[in-house]
Design a protein around this motif. Sequence first.
Motif, short mmCIF file in Angstrom:
data_model
loop_
_atom_site.label_atom_id
_atom_site.label_comp_id
_atom_site.label_asym_id
_atom_site.label_seq_id
_atom_site.Cartn_x
_atom_site.Cartn_y
_atom_site.Cartn_z
N LYS A 2 0.83 -1.20 0.00
CA LYS A 2 0.00 0.00 0.00
C LYS A 2 0.87 1.25 0.00
CE LYS A 2 -4.36 -1.34 1.96
NZ LYS A 2 -5.36 -1.06 2.96
N GLY A 3 0.48 2.20 -0.84
CA GLY A 3 1.17 3.47 -0.87
C GLY A 3 2.37 3.52 -1.80
N LEU A 4 2.77 2.38 -2.33
CA LEU A 4 3.93 2.35 -3.22
C LEU A 4 3.66 3.14 -4.49
CD1 LEU A 4 6.79 1.25 -3.43
CD2 LEU A 4 5.86 -0.75 -4.60
N ASP A 5 2.43 3.08 -5.00
CA ASP A 5 2.10 3.85 -6.20
C ASP A 5 2.17 5.35 -5.94
OD1 ASP A 5 -0.11 3.62 -4.51
OD2 ASP A 5 -1.53 3.91 -6.15
N LEU A 6 1.91 5.77 -4.70
CA LEU A 6 2.00 7.19 -4.35
C LEU A 6 3.46 7.62 -4.17
CD1 LEU A 6 -0.95 7.36 -1.80
CD2 LEU A 6 -0.95 8.05 -4.21
N ALA A 7 4.28 6.70 -3.69
CA ALA A 7 5.69 7.01 -3.48
C ALA A 7 6.47 7.03 -4.79
CB ALA A 7 6.31 6.00 -2.52
N PRO A 9 5.16 7.37 -8.37
CA PRO A 9 4.15 7.50 -9.42
C PRO A 9 4.71 7.34 -10.84
CG PRO A 9 4.64 9.65 -8.47
CD PRO A 9 5.36 8.62 -7.65
N LYS A 12 5.17 3.67 -11.58
CA LYS A 12 3.87 3.05 -11.83
C LYS A 12 3.42 3.30 -13.26
CE LYS A 12 -0.96 3.19 -10.48
NZ LYS A 12 -1.96 3.87 -9.71
#
Length: 94
Positions: A2-7, A9, A12
């Motif tokens: 969770k949150g890896l896509d926000l860290a 982008p 991704k």
Amino acid sequence: MKGLDLALPTTKIVLGGVFVVSFIICRLAMWPFVTYHYTRDTLTALKSNHKLLEGRETYLKAILVCCCCLSLIQLFFVHMIVETGRKELEKLLG
């Protein structure tokens, strides 16, 4: 995670693009040709009634049906990819 896509982008987006390109090449461009040749060869083998086929007809028919069903599933996957890509682009642009 969770949150890896926000860290990450950009990562991704790049990985998503690589996935889409590889999907188009492998599943939309190559798959129909491979399926066509497999189907043609399998039907020719089944019509030949060769002694090597004894006891294998059902197996070949089952694989042929699975191959055709997988071909239909490709259309569903394309729809999913297009919808997900559209949503991701909307989030990215605004």
